[in-house]
Design a protein around this motif. Structure first.
Motif, PDB file in Angstrom:
ATOM      1  N   PRO A 151       0.818  -1.234  -0.029  1.00 25.19           N
ATOM      2  CA  PRO A 151       0.036  -0.010  -0.076  1.00 25.19           C
ATOM      3  C   PRO A 151       0.786   1.491  -0.001  1.00 25.19           C
ATOM      4  N   GLU A 152       2.065   1.232   0.223  1.00 18.86           N
ATOM      5  CA  GLU A 152       2.766   2.544   0.474  1.00 18.86           C
ATOM      6  C   GLU A 152       3.765   2.521  -0.781  1.00 18.86           C
ATOM      7  N   ALA A 153       3.536   2.072  -1.843  1.00 18.27           N
ATOM      8  CA  ALA A 153       4.322   2.100  -3.169  1.00 18.27           C
ATOM      9  C   ALA A 153       4.305   3.458  -3.678  1.00 18.27           C
ATOM     10  N   ASP A 154       3.122   3.992  -3.870  1.00 17.44           N
ATOM     11  CA  ASP A 154       3.270   5.339  -4.238  1.00 17.44           C
ATOM     12  C   ASP A 154       3.189   6.586  -3.392  1.00 17.44           C
ATOM     13  N   VAL A 155       3.615   6.266  -2.236  1.00 14.33           N
ATOM     14  CA  VAL A 155       3.807   7.275  -1.187  1.00 14.33           C
ATOM     15  C   VAL A 155       5.271   8.001  -1.322  1.00 14.33           C
ATOM     16  N   ALA A 156       5.299   9.313  -1.384  1.00  3.99           N
ATOM     17  CA  ALA A 156       6.609   9.634  -1.572  1.00  3.99           C
ATOM     18  C   ALA A 156       7.383   9.871  -0.121  1.00  3.99           C
ATOM     19  N   ASP A 157       8.644   9.640  -0.276  1.00  2.04           N
ATOM     20  CA  ASP A 157       9.404   9.867   1.098  1.00  2.04           C
ATOM     21  C   ASP A 157       9.401  11.479   1.250  1.00  2.04           C
ATOM     22  N   ALA A 158       9.317  12.038   2.484  1.00  4.60           N
ATOM     23  CA  ALA A 158       9.362  13.131   2.704  1.00  4.60           C
ATOM     24  C   ALA A 158      10.508  13.943   2.367  1.00  4.60           C
ATOM     25  N   THR A 159      11.701  13.235   2.564  1.00 14.42           N
ATOM     26  CA  THR A 159      12.945  13.844   2.273  1.00 14.42           C
ATOM     27  C   THR A 159      13.277  14.038   0.666  1.00 14.42           C
ATOM     28  N   THR A 160      13.320  12.697   0.211  1.00 13.89           N
ATOM     29  CA  THR A 160      13.765  12.418  -1.286  1.00 13.89           C
ATOM     30  C   THR A 160      12.668  12.766  -2.160  1.00 13.89           C
ATOM     31  N   GLY A 161      11.388  12.615  -2.028  1.00 11.57           N
ATOM     32  CA  GLY A 161      10.216  12.742  -2.924  1.00 11.57           C
ATOM     33  C   GLY A 161      10.292  11.533  -3.945  1.00 11.57           C
ATOM     34  N   LEU A 162      11.168  10.360  -3.323  1.00 11.55           N
ATOM     35  CA  LEU A 162      11.015   9.083  -3.874  1.00 11.55           C
ATOM     36  C   LEU A 162       9.991   8.146  -3.499  1.00 11.55           C
ATOM     37  N   THR A 163       9.093   7.641  -4.335  1.00  8.91           N
ATOM     38  CA  THR A 163       8.282   6.584  -4.002  1.00  8.91           C
ATOM     39  C   THR A 163       9.021   5.128  -3.807  1.00  8.91           C
ATOM     40  N   LEU A 164       8.361   4.112  -3.343  1.00  3.44           N
ATOM     41  CA  LEU A 164       9.087   2.959  -3.464  1.00  3.44           C
ATOM     42  C   LEU A 164       9.083   2.271  -4.581  1.00  3.44           C
ATOM     43  N   ARG A 165       8.143   2.890  -5.654  1.00  2.00           N
ATOM     44  CA  ARG A 165       7.973   2.162  -6.848  1.00  2.00           C
ATOM     45  C   ARG A 165       9.163   2.946  -7.596  1.00  2.00           C
ATOM     46  N   HIS A 166       9.669   4.303  -7.368  1.00  2.00           N
ATOM     47  CA  HIS A 166      10.638   4.965  -7.950  1.00  2.00           C
ATOM     48  C   HIS A 166      11.853   4.353  -7.576  1.00  2.00           C
ATOM     49  N   ARG A 167      12.246   4.051  -6.054  1.00  2.00           N
ATOM     50  CA  ARG A 167      13.323   3.574  -5.762  1.00  2.00           C
ATOM     51  C   ARG A 167      13.546   2.215  -6.353  1.00  2.00           C
ATOM     52  N   THR A 168      12.674   1.211  -6.499  1.00  2.00           N
ATOM     53  CA  THR A 168      12.725  -0.185  -7.120  1.00  2.00           C
ATOM     54  C   THR A 168      13.091   0.117  -8.389  1.00  2.00           C
ATOM     55  N   ALA A 169      12.620   1.103  -9.118  1.00  2.00           N
ATOM     56  CA  ALA A 169      12.991   1.291 -10.637  1.00  2.00           C
ATOM     57  C   ALA A 169      14.462   1.680 -10.767  1.00  2.00           C
ATOM     58  N   ILE A 170      14.943   2.447  -9.808  1.00  2.00           N
ATOM     59  CA  ILE A 170      16.291   3.320  -9.607  1.00  2.00           C
ATOM     60  C   ILE A 170      17.388   1.791  -9.535  1.00  2.00           C
ATOM     61  N   VAL A 171      17.033   1.014  -8.487  1.00  2.00           N
ATOM     62  CA  VAL A 171      17.745  -0.127  -8.251  1.00  2.00           C
ATOM     63  C   VAL A 171      17.916  -1.022  -9.288  1.00  2.00           C
ATOM     64  N   ARG A 172      16.774  -1.346  -9.942  1.00  2.00           N
ATOM     65  CA  ARG A 172      16.491  -2.147 -10.956  1.00  2.00           C
ATOM     66  C   ARG A 172      17.602  -1.748 -12.346  1.00  2.00           C
ATOM     67  N   THR A 173      17.291  -0.435 -12.768  1.00  2.00           N
ATOM     68  CA  THR A 173      17.982   0.065 -13.844  1.00  2.00           C
ATOM     69  C   THR A 173      19.514  -0.122 -13.503  1.00  2.00           C
ATOM     70  N   TRP A 174      19.929   0.449 -12.277  1.00  2.00           N
ATOM     71  CA  TRP A 174      21.334   0.572 -11.717  1.00  2.00           C
ATOM     72  C   TRP A 174      21.914  -0.950 -11.779  1.00  2.00           C
ATOM     73  N   ASP A 175      20.985  -1.822 -11.509  1.00  3.01           N
ATOM     74  CA  ASP A 175      21.592  -3.411 -11.538  1.00  3.01           C
ATOM     75  C   ASP A 175      21.957  -3.839 -12.996  1.00  3.01           C
ATOM     76  N   LEU A 176      21.649  -2.988 -13.944  1.00  2.00           N
ATOM     77  CA  LEU A 176      22.170  -3.530 -15.326  1.00  2.00           C
ATOM     78  C   LEU A 176      23.472  -2.746 -15.646  1.00  2.00           C
ATOM     79  N   VAL A 177      23.685  -1.714 -14.871  1.00  2.41           N
ATOM     80  CA  VAL A 177      24.988  -1.062 -14.893  1.00  2.41           C
ATOM     81  C   VAL A 177      26.152  -1.705 -14.203  1.00  2.41           C
TER      82      VAL A 177
END
Length: 193
Positions: free
Chosen positions: A34-60
């Protein structure tokens, strides 16, 4: 049911900027709770964003050395002033830079630093300390803070051009927000004694 796509496992030949791929499938719309689209108060990133960042960086991540060199070649091409910040790189051609051990080492170091940031994307206090250290180190070496404003658009374009179908709108949105935060913290460290 979200967009399912093939994620590319990249490799570069020394003379090629073409990405080749090994398929891996996942869905951006997977259930992250349920928290997937709740933005972090400090970064503004949601869990969905953070997951996408990690997954894309895993390719690099598997080939930081090649990506580091290719990223810096792109950076020097798109923002030539940056090349002048490195005494040992001034006047070198792309071919000379590609095999320059100092550039290989620096490119690898920078991508390892980004890896540390990605690895700590869920621990904001550690992430902030990593970013402050990055800013302080560059400030000490006399690197103008305005150079970071040149770096982030090149990083985003580099990722977009090299990640193929893994560079989704969600990944782009997450990386853009992450770069805004990273930039802001690094710049703030220049202003802190």
């Amino acid at each position: 049911m979200g967009a399912v796509f093939s994620v590319l496992w990249s490799w570069f030949s020394p003379n090629s900027k073409v990405v080749q791929v090994k398929a891996m499938t996942f869905s951006e719309e997977q259930d992250l709770g349920p928290e997937a689209d709740v933005a972090d108060a400090t970064t503004g990133l949601t869990l969905r964003h953070r997951t996408a960042i990690v997954r894309t960086w895993d390719l690099v991540r598997p080939d930081l050395k090649e990506h580091g060199v290719n990223f810096f070649l792109r950076l020097f091409q798109d923002a030539p002033i940056i090349q002048t910040r490195f005494k040992g790189f001034v006047g070198l051609t792309e071919d000379e830079l590609r095999t320059n051990k100092r550039l290989v080492a620096h490119g690898t170091t920078v991508l390892m630093a980004i890896t540390s940031m990605v690895d700590n994307i869920d621990d904001v206090s550690v992430l902030v300390e990593l970013l402050k250290n990055t800013g302080a180190n560059h400030n000490t070496r006399g690197i103008p803070k305005d150079d970071f404003a040149l770096l982030f658009p090149v990083l985003l374009n580099y990722l977009k051009d090299n990640l193929g179908s893994a560079w989704t709108p969600l990944a782009e949105e997450g990386w853009k927000q992450a770069c805004k935060v990273i930039h802001a913290v690094i710049i703030s460290s220049y202003d802190t004694p």
